[in-house]
Design a protein around this motif. Sequence first.
Motif, PDB file in Angstrom:
ATOM      1  N   ARG A   1     -19.814  14.897 -33.786  1.00 60.35           N
ATOM      2  CA  ARG A   1     -20.171  14.334 -35.090  1.00 60.35           C
ATOM      3  C   ARG A   1     -19.440  13.021 -35.336  1.00 60.35           C
ATOM      4  NH1 ARG A   1     -20.002  19.771 -36.547  1.00 60.35           N
ATOM      5  NH2 ARG A   1     -17.892  19.586 -37.388  1.00 60.35           N
ATOM      6  N   GLN A   2     -18.171  12.962 -34.947  1.00 60.65           N
ATOM      7  CA  GLN A   2     -17.401  11.726 -35.110  1.00 60.65           C
ATOM      8  C   GLN A   2     -17.956  10.611 -34.220  1.00 60.65           C
ATOM      9  OE1 GLN A   2     -14.968  11.243 -37.383  1.00 60.65           O
ATOM     10  NE2 GLN A   2     -15.503  13.280 -38.092  1.00 60.65           N
ATOM     11  N   LEU A   3     -18.325  10.964 -32.994  1.00 64.33           N
ATOM     12  CA  LEU A   3     -18.880   9.957 -32.080  1.00 64.33           C
ATOM     13  C   LEU A   3     -20.253   9.475 -32.541  1.00 64.33           C
ATOM     14  CD1 LEU A   3     -17.837  11.423 -28.634  1.00 64.33           C
ATOM     15  CD2 LEU A   3     -17.074   9.273 -29.639  1.00 64.33           C
ATOM     16  N   ARG A   4     -21.037  10.374 -33.143  1.00 65.70           N
ATOM     17  CA  ARG A   4     -22.343   9.981 -33.651  1.00 65.70           C
ATOM     18  C   ARG A   4     -22.226   8.909 -34.733  1.00 65.70           C
ATOM     19  NH1 ARG A   4     -24.229  15.270 -34.357  1.00 65.70           N
ATOM     20  NH2 ARG A   4     -24.842  15.688 -32.237  1.00 65.70           N
ATOM     21  N   CYS A   5     -21.154   8.986 -35.527  1.00 71.03           N
ATOM     22  CA  CYS A   5     -20.956   8.010 -36.604  1.00 71.03           C
ATOM     23  C   CYS A   5     -20.686   6.608 -36.064  1.00 71.03           C
ATOM     24  CB  CYS A   5     -19.804   8.443 -37.498  1.00 71.03           C
ATOM     25  SG  CYS A   5     -20.129   9.946 -38.417  1.00 71.03           S
ATOM     26  N   VAL A   6     -19.988   6.518 -34.946  1.00 71.93           N
ATOM     27  CA  VAL A   6     -19.635   5.202 -34.407  1.00 71.93           C
ATOM     28  C   VAL A   6     -20.524   4.800 -33.237  1.00 71.93           C
ATOM     29  CG1 VAL A   6     -17.244   5.359 -35.163  1.00 71.93           C
ATOM     30  CG2 VAL A   6     -17.870   6.164 -32.885  1.00 71.93           C
ATOM     31  N   ARG A   7     -21.527   5.578 -32.921  1.00 72.28           N
ATOM     32  CA  ARG A   7     -22.373   5.326 -31.747  1.00 72.28           C
ATOM     33  C   ARG A   7     -23.049   3.979 -31.787  1.00 72.28           C
ATOM     34  NH1 ARG A   7     -24.404   3.702 -27.933  1.00 72.28           N
ATOM     35  NH2 ARG A   7     -25.912   4.697 -26.578  1.00 72.28           N
ATOM     36  N   ARG A   8     -23.475   3.528 -32.967  1.00 70.75           N
ATOM     37  CA  ARG A   8     -24.199   2.249 -33.053  1.00 70.75           C
ATOM     38  C   ARG A   8     -23.327   1.059 -32.680  1.00 70.75           C
ATOM     39  NH1 ARG A   8     -27.606   3.130 -38.627  1.00 70.75           N
ATOM     40  NH2 ARG A   8     -28.900   4.820 -37.811  1.00 70.75           N
ATOM     41  N   SER A   9     -22.036   1.193 -32.837  1.00 65.21           N
ATOM     42  CA  SER A   9     -21.138   0.077 -32.517  1.00 65.21           C
ATOM     43  C   SER A   9     -20.667   0.099 -31.062  1.00 65.21           C
ATOM     44  CB  SER A   9     -19.927   0.091 -33.447  1.00 65.21           C
ATOM     45  OG  SER A   9     -19.199   1.280 -33.270  1.00 65.21           O
ATOM     46  N   LEU A  10     -21.110   1.078 -30.285  1.00 64.60           N
ATOM     47  CA  LEU A  10     -20.713   1.191 -28.882  1.00 64.60           C
ATOM     48  C   LEU A  10     -21.901   0.954 -27.967  1.00 64.60           C
ATOM     49  CD1 LEU A  10     -18.646   4.504 -29.093  1.00 64.60           C
ATOM     50  CD2 LEU A  10     -17.733   2.192 -29.011  1.00 64.60           C
ATOM     51  N   ASP A  11     -21.628   0.358 -26.805  1.00 67.40           N
ATOM     52  CA  ASP A  11     -22.688   0.285 -25.808  1.00 67.40           C
ATOM     53  C   ASP A  11     -22.757   1.630 -25.077  1.00 67.40           C
ATOM     54  OD1 ASP A  11     -20.310   0.072 -24.449  1.00 67.40           O
ATOM     55  OD2 ASP A  11     -21.040  -1.405 -23.012  1.00 67.40           O
ATOM     56  N   ARG A  12     -23.733   1.773 -24.204  1.00 68.07           N
ATOM     57  CA  ARG A  12     -23.972   3.071 -23.567  1.00 68.07           C
ATOM     58  C   ARG A  12     -22.812   3.502 -22.676  1.00 68.07           C
ATOM     59  NH1 ARG A  12     -29.250   5.617 -20.806  1.00 68.07           N
ATOM     60  NH2 ARG A  12     -28.174   7.271 -19.735  1.00 68.07           N
ATOM     61  N   ASP A  13     -22.240   2.567 -21.935  1.00 68.22           N
ATOM     62  CA  ASP A  13     -21.131   2.926 -21.045  1.00 68.22           C
ATOM     63  C   ASP A  13     -19.900   3.380 -21.820  1.00 68.22           C
ATOM     64  OD1 ASP A  13     -22.662   2.375 -18.822  1.00 68.22           O
ATOM     65  OD2 ASP A  13     -21.949   0.306 -18.654  1.00 68.22           O
ATOM     66  N   SER A  14     -19.603   2.698 -22.912  1.00 73.02           N
ATOM     67  CA  SER A  14     -18.454   3.090 -23.736  1.00 73.02           C
ATOM     68  C   SER A  14     -18.683   4.448 -24.381  1.00 73.02           C
ATOM     69  CB  SER A  14     -18.203   2.053 -24.833  1.00 73.02           C
ATOM     70  OG  SER A  14     -17.910   0.812 -24.272  1.00 73.02           O
ATOM     71  N   ALA A  15     -19.908   4.681 -24.850  1.00 73.10           N
ATOM     72  CA  ALA A  15     -20.222   5.981 -25.452  1.00 73.10           C
ATOM     73  C   ALA A  15     -20.131   7.088 -24.405  1.00 73.10           C
ATOM     74  CB  ALA A  15     -21.618   5.949 -26.065  1.00 73.10           C
ATOM     75  N   ALA A  16     -20.617   6.820 -23.195  1.00 70.48           N
ATOM     76  CA  ALA A  16     -20.560   7.829 -22.133  1.00 70.48           C
ATOM     77  C   ALA A  16     -19.111   8.147 -21.760  1.00 70.48           C
ATOM     78  CB  ALA A  16     -21.325   7.342 -20.910  1.00 70.48           C
ATOM     79  N   THR A  17     -18.263   7.138 -21.715  1.00 72.53           N
ATOM     80  CA  THR A  17     -16.861   7.355 -21.397  1.00 72.53           C
ATOM     81  C   THR A  17     -16.186   8.212 -22.453  1.00 72.53           C
ATOM     82  OG1 THR A  17     -16.764   5.242 -20.250  1.00 72.53           O
ATOM     83  CG2 THR A  17     -14.671   6.211 -20.921  1.00 72.53           C
ATOM     84  N   ARG A  18     -16.461   7.920 -23.709  1.00 69.54           N
ATOM     85  CA  ARG A  18     -15.845   8.689 -24.792  1.00 69.54           C
ATOM     86  C   ARG A  18     -16.372  10.127 -24.839  1.00 69.54           C
ATOM     87  NH1 ARG A  18     -15.075   3.727 -25.718  1.00 69.54           N
ATOM     88  NH2 ARG A  18     -13.495   2.857 -27.083  1.00 69.54           N
TER      89      ARG A  18
END
Length: 180
Positions: A26-43
């Motif tokens: 849920r926390q990652l979903r909130c900031v997902r728009r500000s991350l590119d795909r690789d950064s989101a995948a790493t997190r």
Amino acid sequence: MCSSHRISRSRNKLHPSAPSVSFQLRQLRCVRRSLDRDSAATRVRAFVASRIDYGNALLANAPKIWTEKLQLVLNAAARVITGTRKFDSGPSRILHHDLHWLDVPQRVNFKLCKTVYKCLHGLAPKYLAELCVPVADVAGRRQLRSASRGLLNFPRFNLSNYGRSTFVLFRRSSRLELTC
């Protein structure tokens, strides 16, 4: 952590990290728009996949009802990475082809097969390596057909004490065919 009889059989207490993983998603979903795909995948791999993999060896040969909650969390993690919605088609395609992830039962199987491989090649701790002894190395069993097939010797034990999801029983039921 050697048997499944210590796991609560209720759905809500199956995997203690499932609620915390859902919170992280849920926390990652909130900031997902500000991350590119690789950064989101790493997190997602750091926060979610590591918690799903922790202690999942207890789920070896477990019924589907025990693993489906973790599978739902893994599907949600894949949706966070790819930006798809809950009812979009193809979560298995996203998991398998785009992210190269395995389903939860296959993750458990892979983790245990990797542990057996490490035991056979001297890369595992001694207490685990003692459980993985090839039949050819046991005196009195060298003449058996199982010695030439590369099977492992497993000690006899009472299932009421250890349970069906122990490391030793997994080795026997998965019929590992490891080539050295």
